[in-house]
Design a protein around this motif. Sequence first.
Motif, PDB file in Angstrom:
ATOM      1  N   TYR A 294       0.798  -1.229   0.000  1.00 49.09           N
ATOM      2  CA  TYR A 294       0.000   0.000   0.000  1.00 49.09           C
ATOM      3  C   TYR A 294       0.834   1.285   0.000  1.00 49.09           C
ATOM      4  N   GLU A 297      -0.371   3.533  -2.610  1.00 46.01           N
ATOM      5  CA  GLU A 297      -1.763   3.981  -2.457  1.00 46.01           C
ATOM      6  C   GLU A 297      -1.899   5.118  -1.445  1.00 46.01           C
ATOM      7  N   TYR A 343      -5.788  -2.024   6.770  1.00 47.25           N
ATOM      8  CA  TYR A 343      -6.766  -2.851   6.069  1.00 47.25           C
ATOM      9  C   TYR A 343      -7.871  -2.031   5.406  1.00 47.25           C
ATOM     10  N   VAL A 344      -8.364  -1.020   6.120  1.00 47.05           N
ATOM     11  CA  VAL A 344      -9.539  -0.294   5.638  1.00 47.05           C
ATOM     12  C   VAL A 344      -9.150   0.908   4.771  1.00 47.05           C
ATOM     13  N   LEU A 345      -8.165   1.693   5.240  1.00 42.96           N
ATOM     14  CA  LEU A 345      -7.751   2.864   4.462  1.00 42.96           C
ATOM     15  C   LEU A 345      -6.689   2.539   3.422  1.00 42.96           C
ATOM     16  N   LYS A 346      -6.118   1.321   3.485  1.00 37.26           N
ATOM     17  CA  LYS A 346      -5.114   0.875   2.508  1.00 37.26           C
ATOM     18  C   LYS A 346      -3.896   1.799   2.501  1.00 37.26           C
ATOM     19  N   VAL A 445     -14.814   6.103   3.926  1.00 39.53           N
ATOM     20  CA  VAL A 445     -14.804   4.906   3.078  1.00 39.53           C
ATOM     21  C   VAL A 445     -15.992   4.039   3.473  1.00 39.53           C
ATOM     22  N   TYR A 447     -16.925   0.684   4.884  1.00 37.36           N
ATOM     23  CA  TYR A 447     -16.179  -0.309   5.659  1.00 37.36           C
ATOM     24  C   TYR A 447     -16.290  -1.711   5.086  1.00 37.36           C
ATOM     25  N   HIS A 449     -16.969  -2.916   2.192  1.00 39.67           N
ATOM     26  CA  HIS A 449     -16.284  -3.092   0.912  1.00 39.67           C
ATOM     27  C   HIS A 449     -14.773  -3.159   1.134  1.00 39.67           C
ATOM     28  N   GLU A 450     -14.230  -2.233   1.922  1.00 44.36           N
ATOM     29  CA  GLU A 450     -12.775  -2.182   2.109  1.00 44.36           C
ATOM     30  C   GLU A 450     -12.278  -3.369   2.935  1.00 44.36           C
ATOM     31  N   ALA A 453     -12.163  -6.280   0.570  1.00 49.57           N
ATOM     32  CA  ALA A 453     -11.048  -6.121  -0.358  1.00 49.57           C
ATOM     33  C   ALA A 453      -9.729  -6.474   0.310  1.00 49.57           C
ATOM     34  N   ALA A 454      -9.572  -6.088   1.578  1.00 47.74           N
ATOM     35  CA  ALA A 454      -8.340  -6.416   2.300  1.00 47.74           C
ATOM     36  C   ALA A 454      -8.195  -7.914   2.472  1.00 47.74           C
TER      37      ALA A 454
END
Length: 504
Positions: A294, A297, A343-346, A445, A447, A449-450, A453-454
């Motif tokens: 990340y 990102e 994990y969530v904010l990448k 964000v 939550y 979804h993220e 994705a993580a």
Amino acid sequence: MTDIVVWHRADLRTVDNAALAAATTEGDRVAPVFVVDPAYYGDDGLACDARLRFLHECLADLRRQYRALGSDLALLSGDPRERMTVLLRSGSEVYCNRDVTARRARERDRTLLDREGVTVFGDDGIRWPDEREPDGTVGVDTRDGWDEHCEAYFERDQHPRPDALGPNPIASEVTVDDVETRYDVTPEKAGVPEGGTVAGTERLSAFVDRLADYPGIVSPPAAAEARSSRLSPYLKFGALSERQVYQRVQSAPDSRGRSMYTSRCYWNRHYHQKLADWPGWTDRAVNPVFRGLYRDEHDPAFDRAWREGRTGFPMVDAAMRALTETGYINFRMRALVATFYVYVLKQWWKPGADFMYYHLVDADPAINYTQWQSQCNLTGVHPVRVYDPAKQCREYDPEGEFVREYIPELAALPDEHLPRPETTPVHVQASSGVDIGTDYPYPIVEYDHEAAAARDHYAALDDRAKEALSDPRVRRRCSFSNRGRTVENDSDGDEGGQASLSDF
């Protein structure tokens, strides 16, 4: 006549101090010294003013201890490598206790601790093998019999405080007040415990009296802030030794609280052993598959919202504001904000870990950085545990005590809407005088979804991470030291729950 310089570092006490005890027995004249290193002050330092003030209070208390013995603590200023070199060249011997260090402190130790005239004492439950790989990884398995080794340290008698000492042959160059004025140390954090052995001993005694309550206060952040041990800063600076805390806890009546806290004493030593085994924990992912994860990102807006406690997730935001306002959050909140960041904010883990390290009064590299990597599974052996901020709020702050303390703009919302304020009906917002989107932000964000994705991203890397663990060096860094020891489990039932970790 030979002067033995007792060089204090992370051992700011006169009881259970191996270097001091040996110097008192063997030396003609004992010279207790602490070197104030300018590198730890100012804009380039990774220590908030509150942590520096706590250190200074520990030094003032240590000076009182030495004066009561007939001596004094000499405060010198400058690069410790240069100051110790001058003392060695003058004919003094230097005694010091080994400490698990990283970055600048590790370079300092590499320069000094093998010098002729320096004697190092390692009575701390940590194994210190000489065999090292070129990358600094320990060359042998320190975990074989580790439990027994650590337990033997905890159970051994403490080193006694000297009965008396002669005058210190080395004079102080500066005072604590001089240092605070020179570097403008003006703490703004609230509720920070007072530093020093006396304050630490009082806090330890008070905590042991309520040790049976520990299981119920360790996870809720408001309860932990008010009633947990809060001993970690005293351990970080060595105003108390880990053995002193362990033995005092063992004197309490048997209870689940005593068992849980005892396990944390071992976890504390475990993570110090991890950093002793590989100093890279503070700088790069322990499993090479996750290095740079990340990094590309990086989102300045996400990073800023996380630091300022404006993400739209109240439990995360309350924890981040508590961190910056008080220098303390409990272990569960540290895990929550770390995993949320990665994990969530990448976001790349290192800036977040450094930010937390800066603000924590109890910041210890062996705890902070190994925990960030473990919680965010940069090891490849830990579960991908994506803490749900709303669930954490419902279960550990059901009446909103913690959220309302640190997010006053949400104080008027009913309890049931605090976990997810963005779902509060408009008429409830109006009657509460709270406008979500104006007074408090919407979530930055989504939550679910993220989090998904993580999990998918880590699952895709799992085979490569396991393959990397076939390298003995990587495997030694990532494996656990608690073989055979039963550890209390605080899992809240989240996916991938894991055993409790260091939570002082």
